[in-house]
Design a protein around this motif. Structure first.
Motif, short mmCIF file in Angstrom:
data_model
loop_
_atom_site.label_atom_id
_atom_site.label_comp_id
_atom_site.label_asym_id
_atom_site.label_seq_id
_atom_site.Cartn_x
_atom_site.Cartn_y
_atom_site.Cartn_z
N PHE A 53 0.73 -1.31 0.13
CA PHE A 53 -0.19 -0.13 -0.06
C PHE A 53 1.25 1.25 0.04
CE2 PHE A 53 -2.44 3.21 2.25
CZ PHE A 53 -3.28 3.58 1.33
N PHE A 54 2.17 1.31 0.73
CA PHE A 54 2.94 2.24 1.05
C PHE A 54 3.41 2.43 -0.72
CE2 PHE A 54 7.28 3.73 0.76
CZ PHE A 54 7.16 4.92 1.56
N ASP A 55 3.85 1.51 -1.06
CA ASP A 55 4.27 1.61 -2.81
C ASP A 55 3.23 2.18 -3.58
OD1 ASP A 55 6.26 0.93 -4.13
OD2 ASP A 55 5.91 -0.84 -4.80
N PHE A 56 1.96 1.79 -3.28
CA PHE A 56 1.00 2.28 -4.13
C PHE A 56 0.90 3.95 -3.97
CE2 PHE A 56 -3.30 3.71 -4.60
CZ PHE A 56 -3.75 3.44 -5.86
N THR A 57 0.78 4.47 -2.74
CA THR A 57 0.72 5.91 -2.35
C THR A 57 2.00 6.33 -2.99
OG1 THR A 57 1.89 5.54 -0.23
CG2 THR A 57 -0.53 5.23 -0.22
N ASN A 58 3.10 5.68 -2.91
CA ASN A 58 4.29 6.22 -3.50
C ASN A 58 4.35 6.69 -5.23
OD1 ASN A 58 7.06 7.07 -4.29
ND2 ASN A 58 7.93 5.40 -2.93
N GLY A 59 3.79 5.89 -5.59
CA GLY A 59 3.39 5.89 -7.18
C GLY A 59 2.35 6.93 -7.40
N PHE A 60 1.32 6.93 -6.37
CA PHE A 60 0.22 7.95 -6.68
C PHE A 60 0.93 9.40 -6.55
CE2 PHE A 60 -3.75 9.48 -4.78
CZ PHE A 60 -4.57 9.00 -5.56
N HIS A 61 1.58 9.59 -5.45
CA HIS A 61 2.42 10.73 -5.14
C HIS A 61 3.12 11.38 -6.28
CE1 HIS A 61 3.18 12.71 -1.28
NE2 HIS A 61 2.09 12.11 -0.64
N ASP A 62 3.87 10.36 -6.91
CA ASP A 62 5.21 10.77 -7.77
C ASP A 62 4.69 10.90 -9.25
OD1 ASP A 62 6.51 11.20 -5.52
OD2 ASP A 62 7.58 9.58 -5.56
N THR A 63 3.63 10.30 -9.89
CA THR A 63 3.48 10.72 -11.11
C THR A 63 3.79 12.04 -11.71
OG1 THR A 63 1.48 9.26 -10.69
CG2 THR A 63 2.11 9.67 -12.92
N ALA A 64 3.51 12.93 -10.85
CA ALA A 64 3.48 14.34 -11.23
C ALA A 64 4.80 14.69 -11.72
CB ALA A 64 2.92 15.21 -10.17
N ASN A 65 5.77 14.10 -10.74
CA ASN A 65 7.13 14.69 -11.06
C ASN A 65 7.83 14.23 -12.44
OD1 ASN A 65 6.97 14.98 -8.44
ND2 ASN A 65 8.49 13.24 -7.75
N ALA A 66 7.26 13.03 -12.96
CA ALA A 66 7.67 12.67 -14.19
C ALA A 66 6.98 13.36 -15.27
CB ALA A 66 7.81 11.17 -14.37
N MET A 67 5.58 13.50 -15.28
CA MET A 67 4.90 13.71 -16.38
C MET A 67 4.22 14.96 -16.57
SD MET A 67 5.23 11.36 -18.68
CE MET A 67 5.95 9.66 -18.68
N ALA A 68 4.32 15.67 -15.28
CA ALA A 68 3.66 17.06 -15.10
C ALA A 68 4.12 17.95 -16.45
CB ALA A 68 3.68 17.66 -14.07
N THR A 69 5.39 18.34 -16.67
CA THR A 69 5.75 18.94 -17.44
C THR A 69 5.62 18.80 -19.09
OG1 THR A 69 8.04 17.96 -17.13
CG2 THR A 69 7.69 20.49 -16.44
N PRO A 70 5.80 17.26 -19.50
CA PRO A 70 5.33 17.06 -20.91
C PRO A 70 3.79 17.19 -21.12
CG PRO A 70 6.06 14.91 -19.84
CD PRO A 70 6.32 16.25 -18.95
N ILE A 71 2.98 17.01 -20.04
CA ILE A 71 1.63 17.06 -20.32
C ILE A 71 1.23 18.54 -20.45
CG2 ILE A 71 -0.52 16.92 -19.31
CD1 ILE A 71 0.33 14.28 -17.83
N ALA A 72 2.10 19.33 -19.68
CA ALA A 72 1.83 20.79 -19.54
C ALA A 72 2.21 21.37 -20.86
CB ALA A 72 2.49 21.54 -18.41
N THR A 73 3.32 21.11 -21.54
CA THR A 73 3.82 21.75 -22.76
C THR A 73 3.24 20.99 -23.93
OG1 THR A 73 5.78 20.13 -22.71
CG2 THR A 73 5.81 22.41 -22.02
N GLY A 74 2.11 19.97 -23.56
CA GLY A 74 1.32 19.52 -24.99
C GLY A 74 2.19 18.41 -25.52
N ALA A 75 3.36 18.11 -24.96
CA ALA A 75 4.09 16.94 -25.81
C ALA A 75 3.59 15.64 -25.86
CB ALA A 75 5.41 16.90 -24.82
N ILE A 76 2.78 15.28 -24.87
CA ILE A 76 2.15 14.04 -24.89
C ILE A 76 0.51 14.14 -24.50
CG2 ILE A 76 2.36 11.39 -24.38
CD1 ILE A 76 4.91 12.13 -22.72
N LYS A 77 -0.24 13.28 -24.96
CA LYS A 77 -1.70 13.34 -24.63
C LYS A 77 -1.74 12.87 -23.22
CE LYS A 77 -4.43 13.46 -28.59
NZ LYS A 77 -3.75 12.66 -29.72
#
Lengths: 73, 396
Positions: B11-35
């Motif tokens: 469950f901790f692992d799950f929350t970890n992934g939950f927490h951290d997606t943003a770190n990796a994917m926030a900028t490319p989504i923001a700049t419109g690089a990926i859907k």
């Protein structure tokens, strides 16, 4: 002490990140040049740009290759 | 008890992934690089792959932080249970409050607190803690930030185009960086898998060692690796949906070239340290990079107030989760009844926070942690036309 390893991490990070960014930036730059209207040899520039991207990709793959213990042994 | 701990660890692992997606994917989504959908799926898959790649960090945790076995000190599954409880609760609280905190430090804090109360100060291998946790925690963000700064400078210098005769600025054509971000952000997701998924593997291995089913000092078993990899991937995927929903509500002014540099630095810093078994916080490294790349662009200055707030959050994580872990350890120490009370109370607290989070408005403040780091950099020159980022429509 782990200072040496820390230094190693710093060095590797610096080296790999700078390599990738420089290669990719060159690629972007060359693509831009290739797109210029008055450019005489857009084909050459474009292929150079693709070469840059390719080397960049290869560098990434090599880095991953180094990390995976499976390949290391 | 062992099963309970493993469930909690996953469950901790799950929350970890939950927490951290943003770190990796926030900028490319923001700049419109990926859907957005693609980005989240990609992050989940790469986390999964990354978790399988390297197990160095897992070994750091399972064999080092707490002296197990031979010295006659026995860490019991109870202690680990208490430590995990501290980590999970702190993780949920910070997630609810939108504080940029490190899941990794929460985990270490919880474990240390629980071990100190349950066994005593001598149980902690302070040297290892200092060398493999504290020092990387201080230096990794600094290194990443510095490298990101240099990279951003380089990227801009190499791609700035001027007319050779008139000296006028030509169109810069930096759109290529947006495509590049797809790859760099994928690398960050991969790096996240190699570092963060490992922490849970380390914990489960520690439990198995403590329960006597595995030899001390040995690495994680295959089913443990697989379970952790899937838990973090599912967490990443689940967490991603919240980000997609909130992406429209304002983002940092990260240009593709900056994002590219920041992500490259983050990925290389994390991968390099994972390889050496340093358990560092992906959140902190990513924050450091974002600040660094922000400074690398011309006409920027740091908002020290916000940066200080982030630093304070980092400082608090370890002691706070240590206290929760210690309290749980006290409770667990009273016997079976204590364990049941702790388990029930913990589950209730998590459920409560989940319900609260559902009700409260999900803003970008509690979805994108690195966002905070982006705010720490002030941009003096604001571009009026946002031609380069036609992302507004894509995000919706």
């Amino acid at each position: 002490m782990k200072w040496l390893e820390l230094l190693q991490v710093a060095g590797v990070t610096l080296f790999s990140a700078v390599t990738l960014v420089v290669l990719y930036s060159l690629g972007v730059r060359l693509t831009a040049i290739a797109g210029d209207a008055q450019q005489k040899s857009p084909g050459l520039m474009r292929s150079l740009a693709y070469a840059c991207f390719a080397v960049c990709g290869a560098a990434v793959l090599f880095g991953i290759y180094l990390i995976v213990p499976y390949f290391g042994k | 008890m062992v099963a309970l701990v493993i469930a909690l660890a996953l469950f901790f692992d799950f929350t970890n992934g939950f927490h951290d997606t943003a770190n990796a994917m926030a900028t490319p989504i923001a700049t419109g690089a990926i859907k957005p959908k693609t980005a989240v799926a990609l992050a989940a898959v790469l986390n999964l792959v990354g978790a399988f790649l390297s197990t160095e960090v897992a070994k750091t945790i399972s064999g080092g932080l707490i002296r197990e076995g031979s010295d006659g000190i026995h860490i019991t599954p109870d202690i680990i249970f208490a430590g995990l409880m501290g980590a999970v609760l702190w993780n949920m609280v910070t997630w609810l409050k939108g504080l940029p905190s490190s899941s990794s430090h929460a985990l270490f804090g919880g474990l240390i607190g629980a071990a100190v109360v349950g066994i005593g100060f001598h149980s902690i291998n302070f040297e290892t803690v200092l060398q493999k946790v504290i020092l990387p925690a201080i230096f990794a963000p600094l290194i990443a930030g510095l490298v990101a700064y240099l990279c951003t400078r380089l990227a801009y210098a190499l791609t700035s185009r001027h007319d050779p005769e008139t000296g006028d600025k030509l169109t810069q054509k930096r759109g290529g960086f947006r495509t590049g971000q797809i790859f760099t952000s994928s690398l960050v997701a991969l790096a996240h898998g190699t570092n963060d998924a490992q922490k849970t593997m380390g914990i489960i291995t520690l439990v198995l060692i403590a329960a006597g089913t595995q030899a001390p000092g040995s690495g994680p078993q295959f089913w443990v690796i697989a379970a952790c990899a899937f838990a973090i991937a599912i967490g990443t995927y689940a967490g991603g949906w919240r980000i997609i929903r909130t992406m429209g509500s304002g983002l940092t002014e990260v240009k593709p070239a900056q994002g590219f540099s920041a992500e490259t630095s983050t990925a290389s810093a994390i991968l390099a340290s994972s390889h050496l078994g340093f358990a560092l916080s992906t959140t902190q490294v990513a924050s450091g990079s974002v600040i660094g790349s922000g400074l690398g662009r011309k006409g920027t200055s740091v908002r020290w107030g916000t940066a200080g707030k982030i630093a304070l959050g980092w400082l608090f994580t370890l002691p706070a989760s240590a206290i929760v872990g210690a309290l749980t350890a006290l409770l667990v120490g009273t016997g079976v009844v204590g364990v049941i009370i702790a388990a029930v109370a913990g589950t209730a607290a998590v459920l409560f926070m989940f319900v609260v989070s559902r009700r409260s408005h999900v803003g970008h403040h509690n979805a994108v942690e690195v966002e905070e780091a982006g705010h720490a950099v002030r941009f003096r020159k604001k571009k009026k036309s946002r031609k380069t980022t036609p992302s507004k429509d894509v995000q919706r």
